[in-house]
Write a protein that holds these residues in place. Structure first.
Motif, PDB file in Angstrom:
ATOM      1  N   ASP A  53       6.677   5.827 -11.748  1.00  0.00           N
ATOM      2  CA  ASP A  53       6.516   4.965 -10.569  1.00  0.00           C
ATOM      3  C   ASP A  53       6.118   3.545 -10.961  1.00  0.00           C
ATOM      4  O   ASP A  53       6.554   2.576 -10.340  1.00  0.00           O
ATOM      5  N   ILE A  54       5.303   3.402 -11.996  1.00  0.00           N
ATOM      6  CA  ILE A  54       4.944   2.061 -12.482  1.00  0.00           C
ATOM      7  C   ILE A  54       6.200   1.368 -13.009  1.00  0.00           C
ATOM      8  O   ILE A  54       6.451   0.199 -12.711  1.00  0.00           O
ATOM      9  N   ALA A  55       7.013   2.084 -13.768  1.00  0.00           N
ATOM     10  CA  ALA A  55       8.260   1.511 -14.296  1.00  0.00           C
ATOM     11  C   ALA A  55       9.207   1.117 -13.165  1.00  0.00           C
ATOM     12  O   ALA A  55       9.883   0.088 -13.241  1.00  0.00           O
ATOM     13  N   ALA A  56       9.237   1.911 -12.104  1.00  0.00           N
ATOM     14  CA  ALA A  56      10.110   1.607 -10.972  1.00  0.00           C
ATOM     15  C   ALA A  56       9.749   0.279 -10.320  1.00  0.00           C
ATOM     16  O   ALA A  56      10.585  -0.354  -9.675  1.00  0.00           O
ATOM     17  N   MET A  57       8.512  -0.152 -10.497  1.00  0.00           N
ATOM     18  CA  MET A  57       8.066  -1.426  -9.929  1.00  0.00           C
ATOM     19  C   MET A  57       7.964  -2.506 -11.002  1.00  0.00           C
ATOM     20  O   MET A  57       7.319  -3.528 -10.805  1.00  0.00           O
ATOM     21  N   ALA A  58       8.602  -2.271 -12.159  1.00  0.00           N
ATOM     22  CA  ALA A  58       8.639  -3.232 -13.269  1.00  0.00           C
ATOM     23  C   ALA A  58       7.251  -3.562 -13.797  1.00  0.00           C
ATOM     24  O   ALA A  58       7.002  -4.664 -14.267  1.00  0.00           O
ATOM     25  N   GLY A  59       6.360  -2.592 -13.748  1.00  0.00           N
ATOM     26  CA  GLY A  59       5.006  -2.804 -14.245  1.00  0.00           C
ATOM     27  C   GLY A  59       4.867  -2.435 -15.705  1.00  0.00           C
ATOM     28  O   GLY A  59       5.719  -1.763 -16.285  1.00  0.00           O
ATOM     29  N   ALA A  60       3.786  -2.888 -16.296  1.00  0.00           N
ATOM     30  CA  ALA A  60       3.444  -2.555 -17.680  1.00  0.00           C
ATOM     31  C   ALA A  60       2.149  -1.752 -17.647  1.00  0.00           C
ATOM     32  O   ALA A  60       1.101  -2.285 -17.296  1.00  0.00           O
ATOM     33  N   GLY A  76       0.812  -1.213   0.000  1.00  0.00           N
ATOM     34  CA  GLY A  76       0.000   0.000   0.000  1.00  0.00           C
ATOM     35  C   GLY A  76       0.839   1.252   0.000  1.00  0.00           C
ATOM     36  O   GLY A  76       1.929   1.297  -0.565  1.00  0.00           O
ATOM     37  N   ALA A  77       0.317   2.254   0.661  1.00  0.00           N
ATOM     38  CA  ALA A  77       0.959   3.564   0.714  1.00  0.00           C
ATOM     39  C   ALA A  77       2.393   3.443   1.206  1.00  0.00           C
ATOM     40  O   ALA A  77       2.702   2.648   2.086  1.00  0.00           O
ATOM     41  N   GLY A  78       3.256   4.227   0.605  1.00  0.00           N
ATOM     42  CA  GLY A  78       4.660   4.197   0.950  1.00  0.00           C
ATOM     43  C   GLY A  78       5.508   3.589  -0.155  1.00  0.00           C
ATOM     44  O   GLY A  78       6.681   3.872  -0.265  1.00  0.00           O
ATOM     45  N   ASP A  79       4.910   2.743  -0.978  1.00  0.00           N
ATOM     46  CA  ASP A  79       5.591   2.209  -2.155  1.00  0.00           C
ATOM     47  C   ASP A  79       5.347   3.169  -3.313  1.00  0.00           C
ATOM     48  O   ASP A  79       4.567   4.101  -3.210  1.00  0.00           O
ATOM     49  N   ASP A  80       6.018   2.906  -4.439  1.00  0.00           N
ATOM     50  CA  ASP A  80       5.767   3.730  -5.617  1.00  0.00           C
ATOM     51  C   ASP A  80       4.314   3.619  -6.053  1.00  0.00           C
ATOM     52  O   ASP A  80       3.719   4.589  -6.504  1.00  0.00           O
ATOM     53  N   CYS A  81       3.766   2.415  -5.962  1.00  0.00           N
ATOM     54  CA  CYS A  81       2.380   2.144  -6.368  1.00  0.00           C
ATOM     55  C   CYS A  81       1.737   1.228  -5.332  1.00  0.00           C
ATOM     56  O   CYS A  81       2.431   0.474  -4.655  1.00  0.00           O
ATOM     57  N   ALA A  82       0.425   1.272  -5.269  1.00  0.00           N
ATOM     58  CA  ALA A  82      -0.278   0.252  -4.501  1.00  0.00           C
ATOM     59  C   ALA A  82      -0.255  -1.024  -5.331  1.00  0.00           C
ATOM     60  O   ALA A  82      -0.391  -0.987  -6.551  1.00  0.00           O
ATOM     61  N   VAL A  83      -0.067  -2.155  -4.667  1.00  0.00           N
ATOM     62  CA  VAL A  83      -0.062  -3.452  -5.341  1.00  0.00           C
ATOM     63  C   VAL A  83      -1.293  -4.196  -4.873  1.00  0.00           C
ATOM     64  O   VAL A  83      -1.475  -4.426  -3.679  1.00  0.00           O
ATOM     65  N   LEU A  84      -2.157  -4.555  -5.839  1.00  0.00           N
ATOM     66  CA  LEU A  84      -3.423  -5.197  -5.513  1.00  0.00           C
ATOM     67  C   LEU A  84      -3.510  -6.570  -6.153  1.00  0.00           C
ATOM     68  O   LEU A  84      -3.138  -6.753  -7.305  1.00  0.00           O
ATOM     69  N   ASP A  85      -4.036  -7.508  -5.395  1.00  0.00           N
ATOM     70  CA  ASP A  85      -4.336  -8.842  -5.920  1.00  0.00           C
ATOM     71  C   ASP A  85      -5.807  -8.817  -6.317  1.00  0.00           C
ATOM     72  O   ASP A  85      -6.683  -8.743  -5.461  1.00  0.00           O
ATOM     73  N   ILE A  86      -6.065  -8.845  -7.620  1.00  0.00           N
ATOM     74  CA  ILE A  86      -7.454  -8.778  -8.094  1.00  0.00           C
ATOM     75  C   ILE A  86      -7.954 -10.129  -8.590  1.00  0.00           C
ATOM     76  O   ILE A  86      -8.939 -10.214  -9.316  1.00  0.00           O
ATOM     77  N   GLY A  87      -7.271 -11.169  -8.174  1.00  0.00           N
ATOM     78  CA  GLY A  87      -7.752 -12.515  -8.457  1.00  0.00           C
ATOM     79  C   GLY A  87      -7.335 -13.118  -9.789  1.00  0.00           C
ATOM     80  O   GLY A  87      -7.876 -14.130 -10.195  1.00  0.00           O
TER      81      GLY A  87
END
Length: 106
Positions: free
Chosen positions: A73-80, A23-34
């Motif tokens: 911030d998404i790139a910092a967490m290796a997201g697409a 959650g808060a404090g990271d570059d992005c919130a990370v959610l498990d949406i199933g």
């Protein structure tokens, strides 16, 4: 109180549930949406008139700044990235029609 002191006071009070992995404090919130093997990264960031841009700043530059902050911030967490949420805060006399006229669909 500065921005970081405020964040430190707010984080422990934020609601969360089992879907919130980070959650808060990271570059992005990370959610498990199933979706097996996938997580959703959620990020928003604000740009504020008078701090991040002036009334005279072209809407395209404001939009680029909003997207750059979120995408970085998404790139910092290796997201697409697949979608973006931005927050533009302007004064009451900001010409919103000027922004609307410059919106383009891909």
């Amino acid at each position: 109180m500065n921005e970081f002191e405020l964040i430190a006071k707010l984080i422990p009070r934020l609601a969360a549930n089992d879907s919130v992995i980070g959650g808060a404090g990271d570059d992005c919130a990370v959610l498990d949406i199933g979706i097996p093997g996938k997580h959703l990264l959620f990020k928003t960031d604000a740009v504020v008139e008078g701090i991040h841009f002036t009334k005279e700043t072209p809407p395209e530059q404001i939009g680029r700044k909003v997207l750059a902050r979120v995408l970085s911030d998404i790139a910092a967490m290796a997201g697409a990235p697949t979608a973006a949420v931005g927050d533009n805060r302007s004064t009451k006399d900001f010409d919103s029609e000027r922004v609307v006229k410059n919106l383009q669909r891909p």
